[in-house]
Design an enzyme around this catalytic site. Structure first.
Site, PDB file in Angstrom:
ATOM      1  N   GLY A 189       0.755  -1.241   0.000  1.00 13.46           N
ATOM      2  CA  GLY A 189       0.000   0.000   0.000  1.00 13.46           C
ATOM      3  C   GLY A 189       0.783   1.287   0.000  1.00 13.46           C
ATOM      4  N   HIS A 190       1.968   1.311   0.659  1.00 11.19           N
ATOM      5  CA  HIS A 190       2.602   2.609   0.865  1.00 11.19           C
ATOM      6  C   HIS A 190       4.122   2.482   0.936  1.00 11.19           C
ATOM      7  CE1 HIS A 190      -1.449   3.421   2.507  1.00 11.19           C
ATOM      8  NE2 HIS A 190      -1.241   2.365   3.267  1.00 11.19           N
ATOM      9  N   LEU A 191       4.823   3.309   0.175  1.00 11.77           N
ATOM     10  CA  LEU A 191       6.247   3.594   0.411  1.00 11.77           C
ATOM     11  C   LEU A 191       7.119   2.343   0.407  1.00 11.77           C
ATOM     12  CD1 LEU A 191       5.533   5.986   3.412  1.00 11.77           C
ATOM     13  CD2 LEU A 191       6.156   6.719   1.102  1.00 11.77           C
ATOM     14  N   SER A 192       6.847   1.411  -0.499  1.00 12.19           N
ATOM     15  CA  SER A 192       7.546   0.128  -0.493  1.00 12.19           C
ATOM     16  C   SER A 192       8.213  -0.143  -1.833  1.00 12.19           C
ATOM     17  CB  SER A 192       6.586  -1.014  -0.166  1.00 12.19           C
ATOM     18  OG  SER A 192       6.091  -0.908   1.151  1.00 12.19           O
TER      19      SER A 192
END
Length: 279
Positions: A189-192
């Site tokens: 979902g985020h920042l990966s």
């Protein structure tokens, strides 16, 4: 081995198509002509039409470089009438799925778009997008990518070929996916960053989860199989993640590591060894 202990290899999707259905498609294309007998395959073989076309009434069996039969005409393989495959191979380990996915997705030439793409998304390459899926603003897709049904992609993420994403997946803000397979129901979902990796069904990567896929010395990755280190043959290799794995925020995963189904990590954890769930 993660993934293979929860489904048969022939039931694994390559480009969102089950391996067994790839075999059926080869038969349907007429490559198994009736005059040459019944066309049969090793259930774990990745086969290319180029190699299967080498089979004739005189050369009835396709084998790999270890003489393992991959496909043949007739009831049983005849290694004495065989030809060595050029691009087909036997899927033995989970990282072999990446090789098959690269061959299939990387050679797609016709777009198939059944979902919605926002005008402010950029697509450079061939994309298959399933029904009900949405590509949101700021998404950049570079290379060939397959995305299943009812997915949410973006906003502001970067997907590189050759990547396959299953049904009901979410790839969100500031996420980069490169040359990977995500099975259905998985969320990054985020920042990966997920590179050269295979993620099973219903995996959830917490914000900031990062996979490493390159050794500092540039050599092939090795990974542990049954207590021994095995050369994967891959210079770029991330991780193998079983079904239902959840990572804590800011998890960092060393190259070639494997997380068994249902395991998890703590926030900020550095995964230096396989997580088997038996500890």
């Amino acid at each position: 081995m993660p993934l293979f202990n929860t489904r048969a290899i022939e039931d694994f999707p390559i480009g969102n198509i089950l391996l067994r259905d790839h075999h059926a498609a080869l038969t349907g294309e007429g490559l198994a002509a009736g005059s040459r007998g019944h066309f049969r395959t090793h259930p774990h073989a990745w086969l290319t039409a180029e190699d299967v076309a080498l089979l004739t009434s005189e050369v009835t069996t396709l084998v790999d470089d270890r003489s393992t039969p991959l496909a043949w005409f007739g009831d049983v393989p005849n290694v004495s009438k065989s030809v060595v495959a050029k691009t087909s191979f036997l899927i033995v380990h989970p990282w072999d799925l990446l090789r098959a996915n690269e061959q299939y997705v990387g050679t797609l030439s016709e777009k198939k778009i059944e979902g919605d793409i926002h005008p402010n998304a950029v697509i450079e390459g061939t994309i298959h997008l399933g029904p009900g899926s949405r590509i949101l603003p700021g998404v950049f897709i570079e290379g060939n990518v397959v995305i299943g049904a009812n997915c949410k992609i973006g906003p502001n993420c970067y997907i590189r070929g050759s990547t396959s994403i299953g049904d009901k997946c979410h790839v969100g803000n500031a996420v980069e996916i490169k040359n990977s397979i995500l099975l259905s129901g998985t969320n990054v979902g985020h920042l990966s960053y997920v590179g050269d990796s295979v993620l099973g069904e219903k995996v959830n990567f917490g914000a900031g989860t990062v996979t490493s896929n390159l050794r500092h010395d540039g050599k092939n990755h090795r990974t542990e199989v049954d207590g021994s280190l095995v050369d994967t043959g891959r210079r770029k290799f991330g991780c193998i993640v079983g079904d239902g794995v959840h990572t804590g925020i800011n998890t960092s995963i060393y190259p070639g590591r494997k997380l068994w189904a249902g395991t998890s990590t703590r926030p900020g954890e550095v995964v230096q060894r396989d997580i088997t769930g038996n500890a």
